[in-house]
Design a protein around this motif. Structure first.
Motif, PDB file in Angstrom:
ATOM      1  N   THR A  29       0.942  -0.904   0.009  1.00 20.19           N
ATOM      2  CA  THR A  29      -0.089  -0.005  -0.123  1.00 20.19           C
ATOM      3  C   THR A  29       0.760   1.156  -0.066  1.00 20.19           C
ATOM      4  O   THR A  29       0.614   2.274  -0.891  1.00 20.19           O
ATOM      5  CB  THR A  29      -1.214   0.059   1.291  1.00 20.19           C
ATOM      6  OG1 THR A  29      -1.637  -1.135   1.302  1.00 20.19           O
ATOM      7  CG2 THR A  29      -2.038   1.104   1.190  1.00 20.19           C
ATOM      8  N   TYR A  33       1.169   4.382  -2.646  1.00 17.88           N
ATOM      9  CA  TYR A  33       1.351   5.809  -2.101  1.00 17.88           C
ATOM     10  C   TYR A  33       2.473   6.421  -2.894  1.00 17.88           C
ATOM     11  O   TYR A  33       2.239   7.568  -3.148  1.00 17.88           O
ATOM     12  CB  TYR A  33       1.269   5.929  -0.546  1.00 17.88           C
ATOM     13  CG  TYR A  33       1.537   7.075  -0.193  1.00 17.88           C
ATOM     14  CD1 TYR A  33       0.408   7.876   0.156  1.00 17.88           C
ATOM     15  CD2 TYR A  33       2.669   7.522   0.573  1.00 17.88           C
ATOM     16  CE1 TYR A  33       0.554   9.443   0.755  1.00 17.88           C
ATOM     17  CE2 TYR A  33       2.954   8.580   1.060  1.00 17.88           C
ATOM     18  CZ  TYR A  33       1.841   9.552   1.227  1.00 17.88           C
ATOM     19  OH  TYR A  33       1.988  10.845   2.074  1.00 17.88           O
ATOM     20  N   THR A  50       2.541  -0.212  -9.293  1.00 14.80           N
ATOM     21  CA  THR A  50       1.351  -1.035  -9.240  1.00 14.80           C
ATOM     22  C   THR A  50       1.093  -2.196  -9.959  1.00 14.80           C
ATOM     23  O   THR A  50       1.181  -3.494  -9.764  1.00 14.80           O
ATOM     24  CB  THR A  50       0.324  -0.167  -9.150  1.00 14.80           C
ATOM     25  OG1 THR A  50       0.459   0.579  -8.267  1.00 14.80           O
ATOM     26  CG2 THR A  50      -1.115  -1.299  -8.978  1.00 14.80           C
ATOM     27  N   VAL A 184      -5.396  -0.473  -7.654  1.00 17.69           N
ATOM     28  CA  VAL A 184      -4.913  -0.627  -6.209  1.00 17.69           C
ATOM     29  C   VAL A 184      -5.615  -1.760  -5.462  1.00 17.69           C
ATOM     30  O   VAL A 184      -5.025  -2.739  -4.883  1.00 17.69           O
ATOM     31  CB  VAL A 184      -4.942   0.553  -5.528  1.00 17.69           C
ATOM     32  CG1 VAL A 184      -4.834   0.415  -3.904  1.00 17.69           C
ATOM     33  CG2 VAL A 184      -4.067   1.465  -5.912  1.00 17.69           C
ATOM     34  N   LEU A 188      -4.293  -5.693  -4.209  1.00 18.64           N
ATOM     35  CA  LEU A 188      -4.591  -5.966  -2.825  1.00 18.64           C
ATOM     36  C   LEU A 188      -5.248  -7.351  -2.989  1.00 18.64           C
ATOM     37  O   LEU A 188      -4.728  -8.327  -2.256  1.00 18.64           O
ATOM     38  CB  LEU A 188      -5.843  -5.353  -2.043  1.00 18.64           C
ATOM     39  CG  LEU A 188      -6.306  -5.998  -0.894  1.00 18.64           C
ATOM     40  CD1 LEU A 188      -5.530  -5.938   0.224  1.00 18.64           C
ATOM     41  CD2 LEU A 188      -7.357  -5.043  -0.497  1.00 18.64           C
TER      42      LEU A 188
END
Length: 215
Positions: A29, A33, A50, A184, A188
């Motif tokens: 995460t 960012y 990503t 994103v 995850l």
């Protein structure tokens, strides 16, 4: 009488894993960012952190599954299906590069070449597959894998719908918002699948050692 696989794990290793998984999810995460803040030229593109991390995670999962199937030889039919699913996802993630540098729809051909023979084999070996799946479906690894699949292939797609973000942002809408939201959440989901595959690997090693001891 054969020794049953030592599936249960102690509290201490469970706690260590939980802490490591929390740190891992926090790290990926944080990576997204930092990508947003310091990589404006490539952020959330095919060349960004990503997308690259998604590819790395899927490749790692495939490597672990090959090891489980070919070296440990635990649940070979279940792991073959999982491997085909994740290998197809890995190819799908490279659609931009394949379409650009090879030919349009190359990824679809490759996915078909992976999935169709695997399904044929699993159907042929369906009795053994069901026996293996009975064990696998009662593990933490299966639950985590299911959560990852639902997050990646269901939630991220619905959450990243263009109309949804257009309705929320109205005149401030940009396609970047949609891409960030979807990619994103997808990362995850892939991370949950990575944790699930690692848990399966650790379980497979315990099963393998139990077989070696009892033989």
């Amino acid at each position: 009488m054969s020794t049953p696989p030592p599936w249960p794990i102690g509290f201490r290793p469970l706690l260590v894993r939980a802490v490591l998984y929390v740190l891992f999810v926090g790290a990926i995460t944080q990576g997204a960012y930092l990508e947003a803040l310091y990589l404006p030229s490539v952020r959330f593109s095919e060349w960004g952190y990503t997308e690259f991390t998604q590819t790395l995670v899927l490749a790692t999962c495939c490597t672990m599954l090959i090891y489980i199937r070919q070296v440990l030889k635990v649940w070979p039919n279940v792991t073959l299906l999982l491997l085909a699913f994740l290998a197809a996802s890995l190819v799908r993630e490279q659609d931009h590069f394949l379409d650009t540098y090879v030919a349009d729809n190359t990824w679809k051909v490759l996915v078909a070449l992976i999935i169709l023979p695997t399904l044929f084999w699993v159907v042929k070996q369906r009795q053994r597959f069901l026996e293996e799946f009975t064990h696998y479906s009662n593990t933490f690894a299966f639950g985590m894998f299911t959560a990852g699949v639902l997050t990646t292939y269901i939630f991220s797609r619905l959450y990243g719908r263009q109309e949804f973000w257009q309705a929320i942002l109205e005149d401030s809408y940009s396609g970047t918002f949609k891409s960030v939201a979807e990619e994103v959440v997808e990362l995850l989901g892939y991370s949950l699948i990575l944790i699930a595959t690692l848990e399966l690997l650790l379980l497979a090693r315990r099963v393998y050692r139990a077989r070696q001891t009892s033989s």
